[in-house]
Design a protein around this motif. Structure first.
Motif, PDB file in Angstrom:
ATOM      1  N   GLY A 110       0.801  -1.214   0.000  1.00 53.82           N
ATOM      2  CA  GLY A 110       0.000   0.000   0.000  1.00 53.82           C
ATOM      3  C   GLY A 110       0.839   1.272   0.000  1.00 53.82           C
ATOM      4  N   ALA A 111       2.127   1.133  -0.190  1.00 52.56           N
ATOM      5  CA  ALA A 111       3.010   2.308  -0.166  1.00 52.56           C
ATOM      6  C   ALA A 111       2.736   3.215  -1.361  1.00 52.56           C
ATOM      7  N   GLN A 112       3.080   4.506  -1.192  1.00 50.11           N
ATOM      8  CA  GLN A 112       3.012   5.442  -2.321  1.00 50.11           C
ATOM      9  C   GLN A 112       4.224   5.184  -3.224  1.00 50.11           C
ATOM     10  N   VAL A 113       3.944   5.113  -4.525  1.00 51.72           N
ATOM     11  CA  VAL A 113       5.026   4.814  -5.463  1.00 51.72           C
ATOM     12  C   VAL A 113       5.260   5.991  -6.394  1.00 51.72           C
ATOM     13  N   TYR A 114       6.530   6.377  -6.538  1.00 48.83           N
ATOM     14  CA  TYR A 114       6.901   7.426  -7.484  1.00 48.83           C
ATOM     15  C   TYR A 114       7.784   6.806  -8.554  1.00 48.83           C
ATOM     16  N   ASN A 115       7.381   6.953  -9.812  1.00 42.51           N
ATOM     17  CA  ASN A 115       8.221   6.503 -10.931  1.00 42.51           C
ATOM     18  C   ASN A 115       8.947   7.714 -11.507  1.00 42.51           C
ATOM     19  N   PHE A 116      10.269   7.656 -11.519  1.00 45.92           N
ATOM     20  CA  PHE A 116      11.053   8.728 -12.140  1.00 45.92           C
ATOM     21  C   PHE A 116      11.515   8.227 -13.501  1.00 45.92           C
ATOM     22  N   TYR A 117      11.004   8.841 -14.560  1.00 50.16           N
ATOM     23  CA  TYR A 117      11.282   8.298 -15.886  1.00 50.16           C
ATOM     24  C   TYR A 117      11.763   9.414 -16.824  1.00 50.16           C
ATOM     25  N   ILE A 118      12.442   9.030 -17.892  1.00 52.41           N
ATOM     26  CA  ILE A 118      12.814  10.008 -18.925  1.00 52.41           C
ATOM     27  C   ILE A 118      11.729  10.018 -20.007  1.00 52.41           C
ATOM     28  N   ASP A 119      11.470   8.823 -20.550  1.00 54.17           N
ATOM     29  CA  ASP A 119      10.357   8.648 -21.495  1.00 54.17           C
ATOM     30  C   ASP A 119       9.720   7.312 -21.133  1.00 54.17           C
ATOM     31  N   MET A 120       8.426   7.195 -21.298  1.00 53.03           N
ATOM     32  CA  MET A 120       7.805   5.885 -21.142  1.00 53.03           C
ATOM     33  C   MET A 120       7.763   5.229 -22.518  1.00 53.03           C
ATOM     34  N   ARG A 121       8.225   3.994 -22.563  1.00 53.84           N
ATOM     35  CA  ARG A 121       8.273   3.289 -23.842  1.00 53.84           C
ATOM     36  C   ARG A 121       7.587   1.927 -23.741  1.00 53.84           C
ATOM     37  N   ASP A 154      -3.791   4.234 -13.096  1.00 52.97           N
ATOM     38  CA  ASP A 154      -5.103   4.205 -12.444  1.00 52.97           C
ATOM     39  C   ASP A 154      -4.989   3.670 -11.022  1.00 52.97           C
ATOM     40  N   GLU A 155      -4.028   2.791 -10.815  1.00 50.87           N
ATOM     41  CA  GLU A 155      -3.858   2.227  -9.483  1.00 50.87           C
ATOM     42  C   GLU A 155      -3.258   3.236  -8.507  1.00 50.87           C
ATOM     43  N   GLY A 156      -2.801   4.382  -9.034  1.00 47.49           N
ATOM     44  CA  GLY A 156      -2.372   5.447  -8.148  1.00 47.49           C
ATOM     45  C   GLY A 156      -0.892   5.717  -8.094  1.00 47.49           C
ATOM     46  N   ALA A 157      -0.112   5.073  -8.968  1.00 46.67           N
ATOM     47  CA  ALA A 157       1.322   5.367  -8.979  1.00 46.67           C
ATOM     48  C   ALA A 157       1.554   6.772  -9.521  1.00 46.67           C
ATOM     49  N   GLN A 158       2.552   7.467  -8.958  1.00 48.09           N
ATOM     50  CA  GLN A 158       2.916   8.808  -9.447  1.00 48.09           C
ATOM     51  C   GLN A 158       4.011   8.672 -10.491  1.00 48.09           C
ATOM     52  N   PHE A 159       3.927   9.515 -11.508  1.00 50.89           N
ATOM     53  CA  PHE A 159       4.966   9.500 -12.559  1.00 50.89           C
ATOM     54  C   PHE A 159       5.589  10.881 -12.646  1.00 50.89           C
ATOM     55  N   ILE A 160       6.875  10.955 -12.449  1.00 51.95           N
ATOM     56  CA  ILE A 160       7.603  12.217 -12.499  1.00 51.95           C
ATOM     57  C   ILE A 160       8.603  12.130 -13.640  1.00 51.95           C
ATOM     58  N   ARG A 161       8.455  13.060 -14.582  1.00 49.34           N
ATOM     59  CA  ARG A 161       9.322  12.981 -15.755  1.00 49.34           C
ATOM     60  C   ARG A 161      10.589  13.792 -15.508  1.00 49.34           C
ATOM     61  N   GLY A 162      11.697  13.096 -15.434  1.00 47.57           N
ATOM     62  CA  GLY A 162      12.953  13.799 -15.224  1.00 47.57           C
ATOM     63  C   GLY A 162      14.027  12.817 -14.819  1.00 47.57           C
ATOM     64  N   LYS A 163      15.223  13.163 -15.159  1.00 47.42           N
ATOM     65  CA  LYS A 163      16.326  12.264 -14.815  1.00 47.42           C
ATOM     66  C   LYS A 163      16.804  12.597 -13.412  1.00 47.42           C
ATOM     67  N   VAL A 164      16.844  11.574 -12.567  1.00 51.78           N
ATOM     68  CA  VAL A 164      17.233  11.792 -11.167  1.00 51.78           C
ATOM     69  C   VAL A 164      18.706  12.163 -11.121  1.00 51.78           C
ATOM     70  N   SER A 165      18.995  13.285 -10.423  1.00 48.42           N
ATOM     71  CA  SER A 165      20.390  13.696 -10.349  1.00 48.42           C
ATOM     72  C   SER A 165      21.072  13.075  -9.145  1.00 48.42           C
ATOM     73  N   GLU A 166      20.304  12.809  -8.082  1.00 49.47           N
ATOM     74  CA  GLU A 166      20.956  12.359  -6.854  1.00 49.47           C
ATOM     75  C   GLU A 166      19.939  11.679  -5.950  1.00 49.47           C
ATOM     76  N   ILE A 167      20.439  10.700  -5.191  1.00 43.60           N
ATOM     77  CA  ILE A 167      19.648  10.127  -4.104  1.00 43.60           C
ATOM     78  C   ILE A 167      20.491  10.330  -2.853  1.00 43.60           C
ATOM     79  N   THR A 168      19.920  10.980  -1.866  1.00 50.52           N
ATOM     80  CA  THR A 168      20.734  11.353  -0.716  1.00 50.52           C
ATOM     81  C   THR A 168      19.976  11.103   0.588  1.00 50.52           C
TER      82      THR A 168
END
Lengths: 336, 668
Positions: free
Chosen positions: B424-435, B450-464
């Protein structure tokens, strides 16, 4: 005429004299030559004048052995004259066949050579800036020198040649084969190189394996293993691309073949063939590695084209910033 | 030979050539070239009328040689060779001048120049074709046995197709079990069926098939021979277990006291014993002993497995066994390597404990995995409240791999679904293009949205883990520019999954060299033609399928495995194959045995005959590439159809002065 001995002429153009010594290297067999032939022209050992040749009938000389490259007007004049007077013209030795050492001057030109020889060379003292002139007026009259060419040519680039006898100089055994062929009349088709159509490797007794060259050494740098192919030990050896007939004399004493017998039948460019062989077995995976290995081979152009620069595909270093010169360009025949 | 009689045919190719090149003029001009007796132009030479014209002229004008000036020989050389053959002319007496790709298409703005170039190309072909010699293809028989290298899904599919058709297959796999990467997965996209449930029946079929000899824990060491007649040396690594006696009961690994982190099958998340089988459904079911980690081989003590084995199947003194296989065809299905996410230091994998790779997540969510399917943080118990899935890790990035790994979009969507379903966690997809570009994929994408996943378009620069605000405390912060809203974003999450890309296997170059298959820029094996011949290679009889050819998902791997099998079955059913006669020969009379050529051949076709001191080309292995021909320092190797005379004549021909019909240099 049939009971007369065939007439033999020997001439040296731009050469070192080594080919003349090679003829004498026949030792007592030279007497067979003298017995078989009537020597009508041999400026190195007997007194003849060019006028003597000019006075001959066309085709009067049966065989002319012509050594030396064509580098000036005099060489060319004698090439034309002897061609006219000879039934069979043999390009004798590496210089007349491929240009050889004199031909390495094609990496420079007349101006550069004169600049070095008459001005820049450390042993030159020439405060008045004197350089050879084709014509000079002196109180006694006019003096003439043969015009010095920009480009060294082979004999066959100047006149049609019947046979080629390679070698620097040709080995006595090769000369003997050629003389015997001429005497017996059992000659190969005109235009042929007289010699076997295999390379020095065929006569070389060193053990050959698959090759991987890591670097090149100069002959003074290592004691090569006496039984293994020199190239595999990193010593430059042109034997892979050079016609045999010499008995692999140089490799047998630990010195890589320098290529004086020239390329095999059908090869257009001796240096390119040596290079393609060597480049094929460099132990390199990248262009940088290959370059690093080739950097250990000093003066590659001199090694690869030592005997066949004038009759290679490129013939000489480009002049005038690589601009193509019009065909029939005459400046090279001008005097300095 | 009597005087050559050449026919020249200049093609319009509709407007492709005639729109730029003055085709009529070229044809008319060619009639003046030496030996040309007929010269024509035609709207479409490749059409039946064009081909029939050639056939008719060969008979009527008694042509000895034919030149067609049209497109690339890749397109239609075979077409016109066949036309010559139908009219009784040896097909190799034909030459093609490419005046489309080499003239009209590249000089569209220079009609005169293109026409002159077309003339020079025609002149070169006419000049060359005179020197052509009739050649006959070489027929070789095909052994019906096939070698498949790699027991992933592509290899399994290929092996089953061939075995089901009634021919014998040797399937060689490096690991102790077949199954490959697919066996590690929990669910497959987009249908979410259980990976093991659809794979294990196939694995079982392979293990039980009478036409399949399974060689697991084995590696190919050497390949000799040529299409139809390969000899392959395979090393069967000693597993220290006698497979004739072992029943796979499991007593041994249950009692083995040594626990080792399983970096292969469990992606480092789980453990195995020193005697182990990789997973419960392994095929074959027999365990192997991991010699470097086994106590017995370190100290001579323990032997626990031997004591408990009810059938006395443990053989501590077992040696590697080398077997030689005779096969007619080879299919390489060696698969891929997952991109090592440690190479992207700013994503923190290996440093930030709750950053996972996709393969780790597969094991995490797999019911048979180390957590029995529970999606938890690295502490092994806490379910995540929020999860970020980073797409394109190591793919589509000039710092790592420029290629698209093809599977990550879809596996990321699958991960999103599984996370949401199980935690049941919130999911964020970080994508450049969906293919999501295959059947059912786009629909799956919409389902996950529809199931509620978030899609954020952009290349991740860092995980900190360096928090800037209280809500970031104790979290992993994903930093990225959201290119759809044009803002920098910081998204705090509990867990990050890196969708690592697919790379060629580390030893792809060496394996390719052994089998005579090249690797392209990306390092994957190179197919013969990217569109029209995707499973064949330049080496006759060696095929490639699955992810070793390029990143691809399961359906594509299965399709390629089946395609390669079909190609193999085709050659088997023909019983023999005709090899191109374009190959090198060494004039043994003139060879001096310098051995320069010996290690040049990419196809291992050159042998040195010690007794004679000469080198020799094995004609069935030679591909006619010309490497040795160029290398030979004494010019005694001839490449058929690319002889010295032919090439020099071609050069002489192309140096014609197109304005005055004269060669601009004298013939050498």
């Amino acid at each position: 005429m049939s009971n007369q001995k065939p007439k033999l002429a020997l001439y040296w153009a731009s050469s070192c004299g080594g080919c003349e010594i090679a003829v004498l290297g026949l030792h007592e067999k030279i007497l067979n030559v003298a017995e078989a032939f009537d020597i009508v022209f041999w400026p190195c050992v007997m007194d003849f004048k060019y006028a003597d040749v000019e006075a001959m009938e066309d085709g009067e000389i049966d065989v002319c052995l012509f050594n030396g490259a064509i580098r000036n007007d005099e060489n060319a004049h004698m090439a034309h004259l002897l061609r006219q007077k000879s039934k069979v013209l043999v390009a004798f030795g590496a210089c007349s066949y491929g240009g050889s050492m004199p031909g390495l001057a094609n990496f420079a030109d007349r101006e550069a050579m004169f600049q070095w020889i008459y001005f820049d060379s450390p042993s030159t003292v020439n405060p008045d800036g004197v350089v050879p002139q084709k014509r000079s007026d002196v109180p006694e009259g006019e003096l003439r020198l043969p015009g010095f060419w920009n480009t060294v040519k082979t004999l066959a680039q100047v006149v049609p040649v019947d046979y080629f006898l390679p070698g620097c100089p040709p080995e006595a055994s090769s000369i003997e084969i050629a003389i015997n062929a001429i005497v017996s009349g059992e000659l190969p088709p005109p235009g042929s190189v007289i010699g076997p159509d295999v390379t020095v490797c065929d006569e070389c007794s060193r053990k050959k394996s698959e090759k991987k060259i890591q670097r090149f050494y100069r002959p003074q740098e290592i004691f090569p293993d006496p039984d293994i192919c020199l190239l595999e030990q990193g010593l430059f050896c042109a034997g892979i691309a050079t016609r045999s007939g010499c008995g692999a004399k140089c490799p047998s004493v630990g010195f890589g073949c320098r290529g004086c017998y020239g390329p095999n039948e059908g090869v257009l460019d001796h240096g390119a063939k040596i290079l393609t062989g060597i480049a094929s077995v460099l132990d390199a995976m990248t262009a940088e590695e290959a370059e690093a290995i080739l950097d250990t081979l000093p003066d590659p152009a001199g090694y690869l084209y030592r005997f066949h620069l004038p009759d290679s595909l490129l013939r000489r270093k480009a002049r005038g910033n690589g601009q193509r010169q019009p065909v029939g360009e005459t400046s090279q025949r001008e005097p300095a | 030979m009597s005087e050559p009689r050449v026919g020249v045919y200049v093609c319009h190719c509709g407007h492709n050539i005639a729109g730029t090149v003055d085709v009529e003029h070229v044809a008319e001009w060619a009639l003046n070239l030496p030996n040309v007796v007929v010269s024509r132009e035609n709207k479409f030479m490749c059409a039946s009328t064009g081909q029939e014209q050639v056939e008719q002229d060969i008979k009527e004008f008694d042509l000895t040689h034919v030149v067609v000036a049209s497109c690339s020989p890749h397109m239609h050389e075979k077409t016109f060779r066949n036309a010559c053959a139908r009219a009784g002319l040896n097909p190799y007496m034909f030459e093609m001048a490419n005046i489309r790709e080499h003239a009209s298409w590249v000089h569209a703005n220079d009609k005169d120049g293109a026409t002159n170039k077309a003339k020079a190309l025609v002149s070169a072909a006419v000049s060359r074709v005179i020197f052509h010699e009739p050649l006959e293809p070489m027929q070789v028989s095909i052994r019906p046995e096939t070698l498949v290298v790699g027991g992933g899904i592509a290899g399994i599919q290929a092996a089953l197709e061939i075995a089901d058709a009634g021919y014998h297959v040797y399937l060689v796999e490096r690991e102790p079990s077949i199954g490959g990467h697919m066996a590690m997965f929990d669910k497959t996209f987009p249908t979410l069926d259980c990976s093991a449930c659809i794979l294990t029946p196939k694995m079982f079929d392979v293990g039980a098939h009478p036409n399949i000899t399974l060689l697991t824990y084995s590696e190919v060491e050497r390949v000799d021979g040529y299409v139809g007649n390969f000899t392959v040396r395979v090393r069967k690594k000693a597993g220290m277990v006698d497979q004739d006696l072992c029943t796979g009961c499991g007593s041994c690994w249950e009692s083995c006291p040594i626990r080792i982190v399983d970096n292969v099958f469990e992606a480092g998340l789980g453990h195995r014993k020193a005697i182990y089988r990789p997973f419960p459904q392994a095929v074959p079911k027999y365990p192997v002993i991991d010699v470097p980690n086994c106590t017995y081989y370190k100290s001579g003590k323990c032997r626990m497995c031997e004591k408990v084995c009810p059938t006395n199947a443990i053989r501590f003194d077992m040696q590697d066994e080398v077997v030689e296989l005779e096969v007619g065809n080879i299919i390489l299905t060696t698969g891929f390597k997952l991109f090592d996410a440690r190479r992207v230091p700013n994503y923190g994998y290996g440093r930030l404990e709750n950053v996972f790779t996709s393969l780790e997540f597969e094991r995490l969510t797999n019911a048979a995995g180390p957590t029995e399917g529970k999606i938890v943080l690295r502490d092994g118990e806490t379910p995540p409240q929020s999860v970020a899935i980073i797409h394109c890790v190591g793919s589509r990035d000039r710092n790592y791999n420029t290629h698209c790994s093809a599977i990550c979009c879809m596996s990321s969507l699958k991960f999103a679904h599984l996370v949401m379903e199980k935690t049941g966690a919130q999911v964020y997809n970080f994508y450049i293009d969906m293919r999501p570009l295959h059947k059912g994929y786009e629909e799956f994408y919409h389902r996950i949205m529809d199931e509620g996943a978030q899609f954020i378009r952009g290349k991740v620069s860092e995980i900190t883990d360096a928090a800037r605000s209280p809500e970031e405390d104790g979290k992993l912060v994903v930093v990225c520019e959201d290119t759809l809203i044009g803002q920098q974003r910081r998204v705090p999450v509990d867990m990050v999954i890196l969708a690592a890309g697919l790379e060629p296997r580390a030893d792809a170059q060496a394996v390719g060299y052994m089998f005579g298959v090249g690797c392209g820029d990306t390092g994957f094996f190179t197919e013969r033609h990217p569109k029209l011949d995707p499973v064949a290679t330049v080496t006759e009889g060696v095929f490639i399928a699955g992810a070793c050819q390029g990143a691809k998902d399961i359906p594509d791997s299965v399709a390629q495995g089946a395609a390669a099998a079909a190609r193999v079955l085709g050659t088997i059913s023909k019983r023999e194959v005709a090899l191109e006669p374009i190959r090198a020969t060494i004039d043994e009379e003139r060879c001096s045995g310098c051995r320069i050529c010996n290690n040049m051949c990419p196809y291992h076709a050159i042998d040195f005959i010690e007794e004679k001191g000469v080198s020799r080309v094995n004609p069935a292995l030679c591909k006619g590439c010309g490497t040795c021909v160029a290398a030979c320092p004494s010019q005694v190797i001839t490449g058929a159809h690319f002889t010295f005379d032919q090439l020099m004549a071609e050069i002489d021909g192309i140096l014609v002065d197109v304005l005055s019909d004269q060669p601009i240099v004298e013939a050498v």
